[in-house]
Scaffold this active site. Structure first.
Site, mmCIF file in Angstrom:
data_model
loop_
_atom_site.group_PDB
_atom_site.id
_atom_site.type_symbol
_atom_site.label_atom_id
_atom_site.label_comp_id
_atom_site.label_asym_id
_atom_site.label_seq_id
_atom_site.Cartn_x
_atom_site.Cartn_y
_atom_site.Cartn_z
ATOM 1 N N HIS A 86 -2.240 -3.218 -4.491
ATOM 2 C CA HIS A 86 -1.514 -4.153 -4.724
ATOM 3 C C HIS A 86 -0.777 -4.052 -6.404
ATOM 4 C CE1 HIS A 86 1.940 -7.535 -4.911
ATOM 5 N NE2 HIS A 86 2.038 -6.672 -5.784
ATOM 6 N N HIS A 139 3.033 -1.519 -8.154
ATOM 7 C CA HIS A 139 4.168 -1.033 -7.781
ATOM 8 C C HIS A 139 4.139 0.163 -8.907
ATOM 9 C CE1 HIS A 139 5.813 -4.678 -5.556
ATOM 10 N NE2 HIS A 139 5.358 -5.471 -6.150
ATOM 11 N N HIS A 145 4.975 -8.774 0.664
ATOM 12 C CA HIS A 145 5.039 -10.008 -0.398
ATOM 13 C C HIS A 145 5.167 -11.294 0.434
ATOM 14 C CE1 HIS A 145 4.730 -6.673 -2.591
ATOM 15 N NE2 HIS A 145 5.041 -6.781 -3.929
ATOM 16 N N GLU A 149 4.189 -16.397 -3.180
ATOM 17 C CA GLU A 149 4.520 -15.716 -4.411
ATOM 18 C C GLU A 149 5.333 -16.907 -4.948
ATOM 19 O OE1 GLU A 149 4.998 -13.011 -8.292
ATOM 20 O OE2 GLU A 149 6.053 -12.709 -6.333
ATOM 21 N N ASP A 188 -0.765 -5.346 -9.407
ATOM 22 C CA ASP A 188 1.186 -5.690 -9.275
ATOM 23 C C ASP A 188 1.972 -4.876 -10.213
ATOM 24 O OD1 ASP A 188 3.222 -6.606 -8.396
ATOM 25 O OD2 ASP A 188 2.933 -8.611 -8.892
#
Length: 347
Positions: A23, A25, A205, A208, A286
Protein backbone atom coordinates in the site's frame (compact mmCIF):
# COMPACT_ATOMS: atom_id res chain seq x y z
CA UNK A 1 34.98 -19.76 27.08
CA UNK A 2 31.36 -19.54 26.04
CA UNK A 3 30.49 -16.76 23.63
CA UNK A 4 26.88 -15.63 23.71
CA UNK A 5 25.24 -13.77 20.85
CA UNK A 6 23.64 -10.56 22.08
CA UNK A 7 19.90 -10.27 21.56
CA UNK A 8 18.80 -8.09 18.67
CA UNK A 9 16.13 -5.53 19.63
CA UNK A 10 12.85 -6.33 17.88
CA UNK A 11 12.65 -2.94 16.18
CA UNK A 12 16.09 -3.50 14.68
CA UNK A 13 15.26 -7.09 13.77
CA UNK A 14 12.12 -5.96 11.92
CA UNK A 15 13.99 -3.16 10.17
CA UNK A 16 16.53 -5.59 8.73
CA UNK A 17 13.96 -8.22 7.76
CA UNK A 18 13.04 -8.78 4.11
CA UNK A 19 9.55 -7.38 3.68
CA UNK A 20 6.85 -6.39 1.24
CA UNK A 21 4.97 -3.14 0.81
CA UNK A 22 1.45 -3.49 -0.58
CA UNK A 23 0.00 0.00 0.00
CA UNK A 24 2.12 2.81 -1.38
CA UNK A 25 0.82 5.67 -3.53
CA UNK A 26 3.78 6.59 -5.67
CA UNK A 27 2.65 10.22 -5.93
CA UNK A 28 2.62 10.24 -2.13
CA UNK A 29 6.34 9.49 -2.06
CA UNK A 30 7.20 12.88 -3.56
CA UNK A 31 9.45 14.52 -0.99
CA UNK A 32 9.38 18.35 -0.83
CA UNK A 33 12.94 18.57 -2.16
CA UNK A 34 11.99 16.65 -5.30
CA UNK A 35 8.75 18.61 -5.70
CA UNK A 36 10.76 21.84 -5.81
CA UNK A 37 13.37 20.34 -8.14
CA UNK A 38 10.72 19.16 -10.60
CA UNK A 39 8.82 22.45 -10.33
CA UNK A 40 12.00 24.29 -11.31
CA UNK A 41 12.71 21.87 -14.15
CA UNK A 42 9.19 22.20 -15.54
CA UNK A 43 8.57 25.88 -14.72
CA UNK A 44 5.64 25.04 -12.45
CA UNK A 45 4.62 27.74 -9.99
CA UNK A 46 4.00 26.38 -6.49
CA UNK A 47 1.89 27.98 -3.76
CA UNK A 48 4.81 27.64 -1.33
CA UNK A 49 7.97 29.71 -1.46
CA UNK A 50 10.30 27.18 0.18
CA UNK A 51 10.75 23.54 1.11
CA UNK A 52 10.27 24.52 4.75
CA UNK A 53 6.94 26.28 4.11
CA UNK A 54 5.68 23.24 2.21
CA UNK A 55 6.66 20.92 5.06
CA UNK A 56 4.85 23.18 7.52
CA UNK A 57 1.67 22.66 5.50
CA UNK A 58 1.76 18.94 6.38
CA UNK A 59 -0.50 19.46 9.40
CA UNK A 60 -3.56 17.53 8.32
CA UNK A 61 -6.88 17.36 10.13
CA UNK A 62 -8.44 14.68 7.94
CA UNK A 63 -8.08 12.91 4.60
CA UNK A 64 -9.35 15.81 2.52
CA UNK A 65 -6.89 18.32 3.99
CA UNK A 66 -4.10 15.94 3.00
CA UNK A 67 -5.48 15.39 -0.51
CA UNK A 68 -5.46 19.13 -1.19
CA UNK A 69 -1.69 19.21 -0.64
CA UNK A 70 -1.18 15.85 -2.37
CA UNK A 71 -2.74 16.99 -5.64
CA UNK A 72 -0.81 20.26 -5.54
CA UNK A 73 2.44 18.32 -5.19
CA UNK A 74 1.56 16.05 -8.10
CA UNK A 75 1.21 19.08 -10.37
CA UNK A 76 4.98 19.06 -10.98
CA UNK A 77 4.83 15.66 -12.73
CA UNK A 78 4.73 16.30 -16.46
CA UNK A 79 7.23 14.11 -18.30
CA UNK A 80 8.22 10.46 -18.35
CA UNK A 81 11.49 11.41 -16.67
CA UNK A 82 9.58 13.09 -13.83
CA UNK A 83 7.71 9.86 -13.12
CA UNK A 84 10.95 7.90 -13.37
CA UNK A 85 12.74 10.18 -10.90
CA UNK A 86 9.85 10.05 -8.42
CA UNK A 87 9.61 6.26 -8.60
CA UNK A 88 13.34 5.69 -8.36
CA UNK A 89 13.52 7.93 -5.29
CA UNK A 90 10.90 5.72 -3.64
CA UNK A 91 12.73 2.56 -4.70
CA UNK A 92 15.92 3.81 -3.06
CA UNK A 93 14.05 4.30 0.21
CA UNK A 94 12.35 0.90 -0.11
CA UNK A 95 15.65 -0.86 -0.73
CA UNK A 96 17.15 0.91 2.29
CA UNK A 97 14.25 -0.49 4.37
CA UNK A 98 14.91 -4.01 3.05
CA UNK A 99 11.70 -4.10 1.02
CA UNK A 100 12.14 -6.93 -1.48
CA UNK A 101 8.70 -6.73 -3.09
CA UNK A 102 6.41 -3.74 -3.57
CA UNK A 103 3.00 -3.24 -5.15
CA UNK A 104 2.64 0.39 -6.14
CA UNK A 105 -0.52 2.44 -6.68
CA UNK A 106 -0.67 5.31 -9.16
CA UNK A 107 -3.50 7.74 -9.93
CA UNK A 108 -3.73 8.42 -13.69
CA UNK A 109 -6.70 10.80 -13.35
CA UNK A 110 -4.53 13.12 -11.27
CA UNK A 111 -2.36 13.54 -14.35
CA UNK A 112 -4.72 13.19 -17.33
CA UNK A 113 -6.75 16.16 -16.09
CA UNK A 114 -3.55 18.19 -16.51
CA UNK A 115 -3.01 16.83 -20.03
CA UNK A 116 -0.44 14.18 -19.08
CA UNK A 117 -1.26 10.89 -20.86
CA UNK A 118 -1.56 7.70 -18.82
CA UNK A 119 1.11 6.16 -21.04
CA UNK A 120 3.62 8.84 -20.01
CA UNK A 121 3.14 8.07 -16.32
CA UNK A 122 3.28 4.31 -16.78
CA UNK A 123 6.39 4.45 -18.96
CA UNK A 124 8.34 6.43 -16.37
CA UNK A 125 7.15 4.41 -13.39
CA UNK A 126 7.74 1.06 -15.07
CA UNK A 127 11.23 2.00 -16.26
CA UNK A 128 12.25 2.87 -12.70
CA UNK A 129 10.74 -0.35 -11.35
CA UNK A 130 12.62 -2.36 -13.98
CA UNK A 131 15.88 -0.71 -12.93
CA UNK A 132 15.13 -1.37 -9.25
CA UNK A 133 14.39 -5.01 -10.00
CA UNK A 134 18.00 -5.38 -11.12
CA UNK A 135 18.91 -4.47 -7.55
CA UNK A 136 16.60 -6.97 -5.87
CA UNK A 137 13.25 -5.14 -5.61
CA UNK A 138 10.46 -6.95 -7.44
CA UNK A 139 7.25 -5.06 -8.07
CA UNK A 140 3.71 -4.82 -9.41
CA UNK A 141 1.76 -1.76 -10.52
CA UNK A 142 -1.90 -1.04 -9.71
CA UNK A 143 -3.95 1.65 -11.48
CA UNK A 144 -6.28 3.43 -9.04
CA UNK A 145 -9.48 5.33 -9.73
CA UNK A 146 -10.24 8.55 -7.85
CA UNK A 147 -13.50 7.95 -6.04
CA UNK A 148 -14.44 11.63 -5.75
CA UNK A 149 -14.78 11.63 -9.55
CA UNK A 150 -17.58 9.89 -11.43
CA UNK A 151 -17.70 6.24 -12.43
CA UNK A 152 -18.02 7.44 -16.02
CA UNK A 153 -14.61 9.10 -15.64
CA UNK A 154 -13.21 5.88 -14.14
CA UNK A 155 -14.64 3.84 -17.02
CA UNK A 156 -13.06 6.20 -19.56
CA UNK A 157 -9.73 5.97 -17.73
CA UNK A 158 -9.92 2.18 -17.70
CA UNK A 159 -10.68 1.98 -21.42
CA UNK A 160 -7.80 4.35 -22.23
CA UNK A 161 -5.43 2.27 -20.10
CA UNK A 162 -6.43 -1.16 -21.46
CA UNK A 163 -3.58 -1.37 -24.02
CA UNK A 164 -1.09 -0.61 -21.25
CA UNK A 165 -2.10 -3.69 -19.26
CA UNK A 166 -0.96 -5.73 -22.26
CA UNK A 167 2.20 -3.70 -22.90
CA UNK A 168 3.38 -3.63 -19.27
CA UNK A 169 3.18 -7.06 -17.56
CA UNK A 170 4.03 -5.43 -14.23
CA UNK A 171 0.64 -3.63 -14.36
CA UNK A 172 -1.69 -6.25 -12.91
CA UNK A 173 -4.68 -4.63 -11.22
CA UNK A 174 -6.96 -1.74 -10.39
CA UNK A 175 -7.77 -0.01 -7.13
CA UNK A 176 -9.95 2.69 -5.62
CA UNK A 177 -8.63 5.60 -3.56
CA UNK A 178 -9.09 9.30 -2.70
CA UNK A 179 -11.91 10.75 -0.54
CA UNK A 180 -13.80 7.90 1.10
CA UNK A 181 -16.66 9.76 2.80
CA UNK A 182 -19.70 10.00 0.57
CA UNK A 183 -18.15 7.83 -2.14
CA UNK A 184 -18.99 4.19 -1.36
CA UNK A 185 -17.37 1.34 -3.29
CA UNK A 186 -20.76 0.54 -4.86
CA UNK A 187 -20.38 3.72 -6.93
CA UNK A 188 -17.76 1.87 -9.00
CA UNK A 189 -19.40 -1.52 -9.51
CA UNK A 190 -19.38 -1.46 -13.33
CA UNK A 191 -15.74 -0.51 -13.79
CA UNK A 192 -14.62 -3.17 -11.32
CA UNK A 193 -16.77 -5.72 -13.12
CA UNK A 194 -14.99 -4.85 -16.38
CA UNK A 195 -11.59 -5.15 -14.71
CA UNK A 196 -12.54 -8.48 -13.15
CA UNK A 197 -13.64 -9.77 -16.57
CA UNK A 198 -10.15 -8.94 -17.85
CA UNK A 199 -8.61 -11.09 -15.12
CA UNK A 200 -7.09 -8.16 -13.22
CA UNK A 201 -6.41 -8.09 -9.49
CA UNK A 202 -8.79 -5.87 -7.51
CA UNK A 203 -8.22 -3.75 -4.39
CA UNK A 204 -10.08 -0.85 -2.81
CA UNK A 205 -9.66 1.60 0.04
CA UNK A 206 -12.43 0.98 2.57
CA UNK A 207 -12.95 1.35 6.29
CA UNK A 208 -10.37 4.07 6.93
CA UNK A 209 -12.68 7.06 7.41
CA UNK A 210 -15.64 5.23 5.90
CA UNK A 211 -17.78 2.78 7.91
CA UNK A 212 -17.56 -1.03 7.98
CA UNK A 213 -20.41 -1.12 5.44
CA UNK A 214 -17.91 0.15 2.86
CA UNK A 215 -15.76 -2.91 3.52
CA UNK A 216 -18.77 -5.15 2.93
CA UNK A 217 -19.40 -3.34 -0.36
CA UNK A 218 -15.78 -3.75 -1.41
CA UNK A 219 -15.98 -7.47 -0.69
CA UNK A 220 -19.46 -8.25 -1.98
CA UNK A 221 -19.98 -5.77 -4.83
CA UNK A 222 -16.47 -5.07 -6.08
CA UNK A 223 -15.23 -8.55 -5.11
CA UNK A 224 -11.79 -7.26 -4.14
CA UNK A 225 -8.80 -9.49 -3.47
CA UNK A 226 -7.47 -7.18 -0.72
CA UNK A 227 -8.88 -4.33 1.35
CA UNK A 228 -6.73 -1.21 1.72
CA UNK A 229 -6.81 0.17 5.28
CA UNK A 230 -9.87 -1.62 6.74
CA UNK A 231 -9.05 -0.55 10.28
CA UNK A 232 -12.69 0.19 11.14
CA UNK A 233 -13.63 -3.44 10.52
CA UNK A 234 -13.03 -3.93 14.25
CA UNK A 235 -16.41 -2.23 14.82
CA UNK A 236 -18.24 -5.23 13.30
CA UNK A 237 -17.51 -8.59 14.92
CA UNK A 238 -19.06 -10.57 12.06
CA UNK A 239 -16.90 -8.72 9.57
CA UNK A 240 -13.75 -9.42 11.57
CA UNK A 241 -14.62 -13.13 11.66
CA UNK A 242 -15.24 -13.12 7.92
CA UNK A 243 -11.93 -11.41 7.18
CA UNK A 244 -10.09 -13.87 9.40
CA UNK A 245 -11.81 -16.91 7.90
CA UNK A 246 -11.33 -15.86 4.27
CA UNK A 247 -7.79 -14.48 4.77
CA UNK A 248 -8.63 -11.32 2.85
CA UNK A 249 -5.70 -9.13 3.83
CA UNK A 250 -5.85 -5.57 5.12
CA UNK A 251 -3.08 -3.23 3.98
CA UNK A 252 -2.79 -1.14 7.13
CA UNK A 253 -0.84 2.15 7.22
CA UNK A 254 -0.29 3.10 10.89
CA UNK A 255 1.49 6.46 10.56
CA UNK A 256 -1.00 7.55 7.91
CA UNK A 257 -3.88 6.69 10.25
CA UNK A 258 -2.29 8.76 12.99
CA UNK A 259 -1.44 11.71 10.73
CA UNK A 260 -4.98 11.84 9.32
CA UNK A 261 -6.54 11.62 12.79
CA UNK A 262 -8.17 8.22 12.24
CA UNK A 263 -6.63 7.50 15.65
CA UNK A 264 -5.47 10.24 18.01
CA UNK A 265 -2.84 8.01 19.61
CA UNK A 266 -0.92 5.05 18.18
CA UNK A 267 -1.65 3.05 21.32
CA UNK A 268 -5.33 3.13 20.28
CA UNK A 269 -4.67 1.64 16.85
CA UNK A 270 -6.77 -1.43 16.03
CA UNK A 271 -4.00 -3.37 14.27
CA UNK A 272 -3.14 -5.63 17.23
CA UNK A 273 -6.79 -6.39 17.97
CA UNK A 274 -7.28 -7.38 14.34
CA UNK A 275 -4.10 -9.46 14.40
CA UNK A 276 -5.22 -11.21 17.59
CA UNK A 277 -8.52 -12.03 15.87
CA UNK A 278 -6.67 -13.78 13.05
CA UNK A 279 -7.07 -11.09 10.39
CA UNK A 280 -4.23 -10.95 7.84
CA UNK A 281 -3.00 -7.45 8.62
CA UNK A 282 0.03 -6.03 6.83
CA UNK A 283 2.07 -2.88 7.47
CA UNK A 284 2.70 -0.25 4.81
CA UNK A 285 3.54 3.45 4.43
CA UNK A 286 0.67 4.84 2.25
CA UNK A 287 2.01 8.33 1.39
CA UNK A 288 5.34 8.35 3.23
CA UNK A 289 6.56 11.78 2.14
CA UNK A 290 3.52 13.35 3.77
CA UNK A 291 2.95 11.09 6.77
CA UNK A 292 6.39 11.09 8.34
CA UNK A 293 7.74 7.66 7.61
CA UNK A 294 8.50 4.88 5.16
CA UNK A 295 7.73 1.27 5.95
CA UNK A 296 10.38 0.73 8.64
CA UNK A 297 9.19 3.78 10.57
CA UNK A 298 5.70 2.27 10.50
CA UNK A 299 6.98 -1.00 11.97
CA UNK A 300 8.86 0.89 14.66
CA UNK A 301 5.76 2.88 15.57
CA UNK A 302 3.51 -0.13 16.05
CA UNK A 303 6.11 -2.31 17.77
CA UNK A 304 6.66 0.40 20.37
CA UNK A 305 3.06 1.59 20.79
CA UNK A 306 1.28 -1.77 20.66
CA UNK A 307 3.99 -3.78 22.48
CA UNK A 308 4.18 -6.38 19.74
CA UNK A 309 6.22 -9.51 20.33
CA UNK A 310 8.54 -11.46 18.06
CA UNK A 311 5.88 -13.86 16.77
CA UNK A 312 3.41 -11.04 16.06
CA UNK A 313 5.91 -9.08 14.00
CA UNK A 314 6.91 -12.21 12.09
CA UNK A 315 3.25 -12.91 11.34
CA UNK A 316 2.71 -9.40 9.97
CA UNK A 317 5.80 -9.69 7.77
CA UNK A 318 4.69 -13.09 6.50
CA UNK A 319 1.16 -11.79 5.87
CA UNK A 320 2.68 -9.21 3.54
CA UNK A 321 4.20 -11.90 1.36
CA UNK A 322 1.16 -14.16 1.52
CA UNK A 323 -1.12 -11.31 0.41
CA UNK A 324 1.10 -10.20 -2.47
CA UNK A 325 0.08 -10.69 -6.11
CA UNK A 326 3.02 -12.87 -7.08
CA UNK A 327 3.09 -16.44 -8.36
CA UNK A 328 2.94 -19.29 -5.82
CA UNK A 329 6.60 -20.11 -6.51
CA UNK A 330 7.64 -16.48 -6.00
CA UNK A 331 5.60 -16.31 -2.79
CA UNK A 332 7.23 -19.44 -1.43
CA UNK A 333 10.67 -18.01 -2.22
CA UNK A 334 9.89 -14.74 -0.44
CA UNK A 335 8.59 -16.53 2.65
CA UNK A 336 11.64 -18.80 2.66
CA UNK A 337 13.86 -15.72 2.60
CA UNK A 338 11.98 -14.27 5.57
CA UNK A 339 12.12 -17.56 7.49
CA UNK A 340 15.85 -17.94 6.92
CA UNK A 341 16.45 -14.42 8.21
CA UNK A 342 14.04 -14.62 11.17
CA UNK A 343 15.28 -17.96 12.47
CA UNK A 344 18.90 -16.88 12.12
CA UNK A 345 18.44 -13.71 14.17
CA UNK A 346 18.34 -14.05 17.95
CA UNK A 347 16.29 -11.90 20.21
Amino acid sequence: MTITTPAVPLVEKAARAPKSELHIHIEGSLEPELIFALAQRNNVKLAYDSIESLRRAYAFTDLQSFLDIYYAGASVLLTEQDFYDMTMAYCERALADNVVHTEIFFDPQTHTERGVPVATAVAGIDRALADAEQRGLTSKLILCFLRHLSEADALATFEAALPLFESYPRMIGVGLDSSERGHPPSKFGRVFEKARAKGLKLVAHAGEEGPPSYIYEALDLLKVDRVDHGVRSIEDAALVTRLADTRVALTVCPLSNLKLCVFDDMTKHTLKDLLDAGVAVTVNSDDPAYFGGYVNENYTAIIDALKLNDQEVYTILRNGFEASFVSPAERDALIAKLDAYWSGTTR
